[in-house]
Enzyme design. Sequence first.
Site, PDB file in Angstrom:
ATOM      1  N   TYR A 124      38.980  28.987  43.324  1.00 54.41           N
ATOM      2  CA  TYR A 124      37.654  28.422  43.123  1.00 54.41           C
ATOM      3  C   TYR A 124      37.642  26.924  43.446  1.00 54.41           C
ATOM      4  O   TYR A 124      36.718  26.210  43.079  1.00 54.41           O
ATOM      5  CB  TYR A 124      37.175  28.661  41.679  1.00 54.41           C
ATOM      6  CG  TYR A 124      36.882  30.110  41.398  1.00 54.41           C
ATOM      7  CD1 TYR A 124      37.889  31.062  41.449  1.00 54.41           C
ATOM      8  CD2 TYR A 124      35.603  30.540  41.090  1.00 54.41           C
ATOM      9  CE1 TYR A 124      37.642  32.403  41.205  1.00 54.41           C
ATOM     10  CE2 TYR A 124      35.341  31.882  40.844  1.00 54.41           C
ATOM     11  CZ  TYR A 124      36.360  32.804  40.906  1.00 54.41           C
ATOM     12  OH  TYR A 124      36.111  34.125  40.666  1.00 54.41           O
ATOM     13  N   LYS A 171      50.579  37.024  39.702  1.00 52.03           N
ATOM     14  CA  LYS A 171      51.116  37.795  40.830  1.00 52.03           C
ATOM     15  C   LYS A 171      52.253  36.952  41.424  1.00 52.03           C
ATOM     16  O   LYS A 171      52.294  36.672  42.642  1.00 52.03           O
ATOM     17  CB  LYS A 171      49.987  38.057  41.843  1.00 52.03           C
ATOM     18  CG  LYS A 171      50.346  39.035  42.941  1.00 52.03           C
ATOM     19  CD  LYS A 171      50.294  40.485  42.505  1.00 52.03           C
ATOM     20  CE  LYS A 171      50.728  41.411  43.633  1.00 52.03           C
ATOM     21  NZ  LYS A 171      50.858  42.816  43.219  1.00 52.03           N
ATOM     22  N   ASP A 204      48.129  43.553  38.784  1.00 50.86           N
ATOM     23  CA  ASP A 204      47.730  44.934  39.114  1.00 50.86           C
ATOM     24  C   ASP A 204      48.174  45.910  38.026  1.00 50.86           C
ATOM     25  O   ASP A 204      47.409  46.775  37.595  1.00 50.86           O
ATOM     26  CB  ASP A 204      48.254  45.363  40.496  1.00 50.86           C
ATOM     27  CG  ASP A 204      49.637  44.857  40.811  1.00 50.86           C
ATOM     28  OD1 ASP A 204      50.144  43.992  40.080  1.00 50.86           O
ATOM     29  OD2 ASP A 204      50.243  45.327  41.796  1.00 50.86           O
ATOM     30  N   ASP A 228      38.302  35.923  36.039  1.00 43.29           N
ATOM     31  CA  ASP A 228      36.923  36.307  36.331  1.00 43.29           C
ATOM     32  C   ASP A 228      36.836  37.838  36.406  1.00 43.29           C
ATOM     33  O   ASP A 228      35.970  38.476  35.796  1.00 43.29           O
ATOM     34  CB  ASP A 228      36.519  35.680  37.672  1.00 43.29           C
ATOM     35  CG  ASP A 228      35.023  35.681  37.890  1.00 43.29           C
ATOM     36  OD1 ASP A 228      34.293  36.162  37.019  1.00 43.29           O
ATOM     37  OD2 ASP A 228      34.584  35.205  38.954  1.00 43.29           O
TER      38      ASP A 228
END
Length: 333
Positions: A124, A171, A204, A228
């Site tokens: 962002y 991740k 994930d 988000d």
Amino acid sequence: MKHEITLIKGDGIGPEVADAVLRILDCAGLEVDWDVQIAGETAVQQGLHPLPEATLDSIRRTKVALKGPVTTPIGKGFTSVNVGLRKALNLYANLRPARSLEGIESRYQDVDLVVVRENTESLYSGLEHEVVPGVITSLKVITEVASTRVARFAFEYAVAHGRKRVTAVHKANIMKLSDGLFLSCFQKVAEEYPDIQADDRIIDALCMHLVKDPKQFDVLLLENLYGDIVSDLTAGLVGGLGIVAGANIGIGLSVFEAVHGSAPDIAGQNVANPTALLQSAVLMLRHIGENEMAGRVESAMIDAIAKRDRTTRDIGGDGSTSAFADAVCERLG
Ligand code: NAI
């Protein structure tokens, strides 16, 4: 005590849900001067910048704002007012509790999760660049300062609210440097809180575990984009976007807003659920020291939902936005 609070009703369903919440706060006896400000399309239509300096100045002065959703044009137009506001005021931590409520049917009961989302950087950053036609890069920015302060916020929140565990989500197996830094900052801060269990999950796998058994988690700490997405997922676990609260916390400044957006598909129909903004307002009342009032408003809301008294259609009822506000107000006397 009379408070002064900045109010941004927003657009789409924003004015409807904001009016319902203002009525309920009035019924509860909140003494307040609302400093009404605008942002987004509403400001552009008046020839102003989408995030007017007067709006930012108002929040800097009052230190606290209640905000409805503001539409962001997709793929064109002005950059997100919501992201801009969080960056301009350095509202670095986004708090999104997701708790099951009696009377709302969802896949699970007894879910009680808190998502803490880093609010100022990651993808962002808004740093997008056309390298050559047909090739775009978008910069993911992760800093030690922002990762450390949001990790500390998550642990401090856990201590203050009797939470037992904070799970960092990342991740770092693929983005070894950026997510790796986010994770290592978390691990360093965790050492200062030996009484809080600290662990981590890959994003994930976390999504799969959340859907299979959300009760195994407590506080989740995520960078901006993951937070988000996962906070909408956790909202879905407890009944949808119409009921979960949000707060953007900075240094001495806070903006309280629902997780949901401006919902153009149902705007202007008096059917939007005001519960999400009301739950955000309850967080705001506690923040400004109105604990007793926060408890009364929350109990009235919980009782109205449990009895399915004029609840809105997104949670299986047939009431309207304003009718649900009536149901809560009647309980507040
Ligand atoms: P959305 O949250 O506005 O809507 C998603 C779905 O949830 C829609 O079907 C909508 O009808 C439903 N929904 C949302 N809030 C509801 C409520 N209170 N009661 C009942 N149903 C509700 O997300 P969407 O459509 O992706 O975004 C619309 C606009 O809102 C976009 O311009 C987006 O940028 C903006 N947005 C603004 C936010 C903010 O101001 N903080 C946050 C998220 C999106």
